[in-house]
Every structure is written in structure tokens, then in C-alpha cells.
Motif scaffolding. Structure first.
Motif: not given
Length: 389
Positions: A277-295, A316-324
């Protein structure tokens, strides 16, 4: 032919004569798309493929004939219900192939060699040539770069060159390979000239976060799929090139900080294997807001539920979480690092093509998904003259 650029660049450097058969059009279900190529050198050595095996022998013969007399050939291959033994595609689709010779002394051979070398080195480049039109245009080669600079030409016709450069530059920017119908004066009107533009892009990025036991296997599969693979981990003792020799880069940095400051685009794949969690949460908070192909993120379902709760608490919003995509990977039942890497890679490929990931025996949809439509081409549009009074 850029899909076999490494081999052709070596042939060009060795001064070999060779002919290349390139797929210029596809309809229906076909195993390879426009730009797929098969090449034959003067000694009969062959590289590449245009159909996965269905018509390779016939296409080989077209290349040999082109080498012998220097004349281009255009052939269509499809499926014949009337003759089961006819040369054709058993998948039911149709491909059009143009075979052309490129002897060592041919005009444009130097420009072609530059394009092949650039593509083999992973540089973004477009290769444009006429595949249907007057004979004096068929030997021309245009090399176009992302900044719009170009080398070569198409038969000494500046107006046609200008239009071809604009078309190639637009298709390169969109990452597409395809044909454009033009007139001989360069107007955007069908007028007897078919321009084939092949786009060779820099490899897409795969960034794997977490220097864990599954990472080496995923690096290997990522390289096999053509990605430029980076491994990132905050622990320098684990993030070493010695542990991941097949990675293009190994970075010791906090994952979220690295992701904020590294280049990503719409083809980038992000795989989070740390399940901490100490790596994943701040990382995914950034990743899910980037226009990348896959997270995607690894972890048990319990880990994922806890991760989602923490991400929501982090804003992190529910809409952003749908990309995970988590737990990452398709349900293959694998357990080893190699099997897990295959599962992850399979989901990445399915996501890239908008596929279901289901067994083909359980579906009745087309096996080969159509490529995305090419965006409207950039450049100056010329109005076709009206016919009649």
C-alpha cells in the motif's frame, strides 16, 4: 516493409539485391494488415510473412519474378469456394500484395537504407512510395520524420512530393500504415496514383513497478511483444540491472515520483506488481489520471479491496477506478512467474485490441479485430474539380 526493417537494413548494408512483397490492402478476415511484408534476396533467402503461411509460396514467386525483370507485380489473394486447392486465404479474407525489386543500384536505394536503419534502431519514421501509378513513379522513395523533414522523392514531381510528405507526416503522427489515392499533380483526388505510407513508431513503453520475482518474467514477455521495458522500485538493493538484464532501464526511485517525471503516452502500459500500500496508493493515484493505455495492479482480491478503499480515501474517484485492472491478468490458472507474466501479457493484448479474452471456441465474433479508423489526415486539402458544366 518496416516490420522487417532489421533484416532488410542488414541486407542493404551488405549490398544485396532484394525484392519486397508488401500488403497494401485488406478486406474481411485476414491474418496480417497493411504493411506486412515478405522479402527475398538474390540468393533466394526469405524473411517476413504476409499471410501467416497461406500464400507465402506464391508471394515468394512474385518476389523472384520482380528480381528477375525489375517489374513490380500486384496480386490479390482470397478464398475460392470453387477450388479448394487454389492459392488463397483459408480465413476467408482478401489481401492485395505489391512485389517490387530494390536492387543495390536502384534509384532511392540509399534513402530506403536510411529508413530501414532508422526503423531498426527504434526511431519514428514514415516510408512512402507509389504502389500503383506510372512506371516513372514506382522507383521513388520518401523518408519522412516526425518533425516533417524528409529525404528522397517520387519521380521528380515537386507537387506530388509535397502532398505525399504531408500525408506521410499525418499518418506517422497517428501511428497508422495505409494507402492514399492521389492524382499525379498531387491533388487529393483519385487520379491513378496509390501512395502507400508505412509508419514505424518508437516502441511503446511498459513500466513495471516492483522488483519482485514476477518482474523478470514480465520483462521478458514485454520485450517479446515489442515494448521498451523499464523496471522501477524504491529499493536500490533490488532495483539493479544485474537482476533484470533484459530490461531496457532499471530505476531506483519512489514509483509515484518516477511516474510524475517520466514520459508516457496513449500506448504506455503500467504494471504495478508491488502489492504494498505505501507504494501502490500514491502510484495509482498518479497512474489513473494519466492518458495511458493500461493500468494494472497485482494482488489478491482481499488486497485489491483494501487498495480500493485506500485509493478512495486518497481522493481517487469511482470513474478513475474503472480504469484499474486488478487483480491484473486473465484467468489462466497459472502459478509460476512465467505463467503469471503470460496471463498479464494476454490481458494487455486483449485490452489493446478491445477483445474479450474469451476462448475463441466460446465466441462467434471475428477472430481478427479491425484496426482503428485512421483519423482525418492533416495538411492542405485541394478541391477536386466538378465534372461537367
Amino acid at each position: 516493409m518496416l516490420d522487417i526493417a532489421e533484416e532488410l537494413a542488414r541486407w542493404a548494408a551488405q549490398g544485396r539485391d532484394f525484392a519486397v512483397a508488401t500488403v497494401v490492402a485488406v478486406s474481411g478476415s485476414a491474418p496480417r494488415g497493411p504493411g506486412a511484408a515478405l522479402a527475398v534476396d538474390g540468393s533466394g533467402q526469405v524473411v517476413g510473412s504476409v499471410s501467416g503461411g497461406c500464400v507465402e509460396a506464391a508471394v515468394y514467386d512474385l518476389c523472384v519474378e520482380a528480381l528477375q525483370d525489375g517489374k513490380a507485380r500486384r496480386e490479390r489473394f482470397g478464398y475460392s469456394d470453387d477450388d479448394a486447392f487454389a492459392v488463397g486465404l483459408t480465413c476467408g479474407g482478401t489481401i492485395e500484395v505489391v512485389a517490387a525489386a530494390f536492387p543495390a543500384a536502384a534509384p532511392g536505394r540509399e534513402v530506403l537504407a536510411q529508413a530501414l536503419t532508422a526503423a531498426a534502431d527504434g526511431e519514428a519514421v514514415a516510408l512512402a512510395r507509389v504502389v500503383r501509378g506510372p512506371d516513372e513513379l514506382l522507383d521513388g522513395i520518401l523518408l519522412v520524420r516526425p518533425d516533417g523533414s524528409h529525404e528522397g522523392g517520387l519521380g521528380g514531381r515537386p507537387e506530388l512530393d509535397r502532398t505525399a510528405v504531408a500525408e506521410a507526416h499525418a499518418l506517422l503522427g497517428a501511428g497508422h500504415t495505409g494507402t492514399v489515392e492521389l492524382s499525379q499533380d498531387g491533388a487529393h483526388c483519385p487520379g491513378g496514383v496509390t501512395l502507400l505510407v508505412e509508419s514505424g513508431l518508437e516502441p511503446p513503453r511498459m513500466i513495471v513497478f516492483g522488483a519482485v520475482d514476477f518482474t523478470a518474467a514480465l520483462v521478458r514477455v514485454g520485450k517479446f511483444l515489442g515494448y521498451h521495458v523499464t523496471v522501477c522500485d524504491a529499493r536500490p538493493v533490488f532495483a539493479t540491472a544485474a537482476r533484470f538484464p533484459e530490461a531496457d532501464a532499471v530505476v531506483a526511485d519512489w514509483p509515484d515520483r518516477y511516474l510524475r517525471h517520466t514520459a508516457t503516452d496513449a500506448r504506455t502500459v503500467l504494471c504495478v506488481l508491488t502489492h504494498d500500500a505505501k507504494f501502490d496508493v500514491p502510484l495509482l493515484r498518479v497512474a489513473l489520471r494519466l492518458p495511458v493505455a493500461f493500468v494494472g495492479a497485482m494482488g489478491s482480491r482481499r488486497t485489491h479491496d483494501d487498495r480500493v478503499r485506500r485509493l478512495r480515501e486518497a481522493g481517487v474517484s469511482d470513474v478513475e477506478l474503472t480504469r484499474l485492472r486488478a487483480p491484473i491478468g486473465l484467468d489462466l490458472g497459472g502459478r509460476t512467474p512465467q505463467e503469471t507474466a503470460l496471463s498479464i501479457a494476454a490481458e494487455i493484448v486483449a485490452a489493446r485490441h478491445g477483445a474479450t479474452g474469451l476462448p475463441l471456441t466460446a465466441t462467434r465474433t471475428a477472430i481478427h479485430h479491425p484496426a482503428p479508423d485512421t483519423p482525418a489526415r492533416a495538411g492542405r486539402r485541394l478541391t477536386c474539380p466538378a465534372v461537367g458544366g
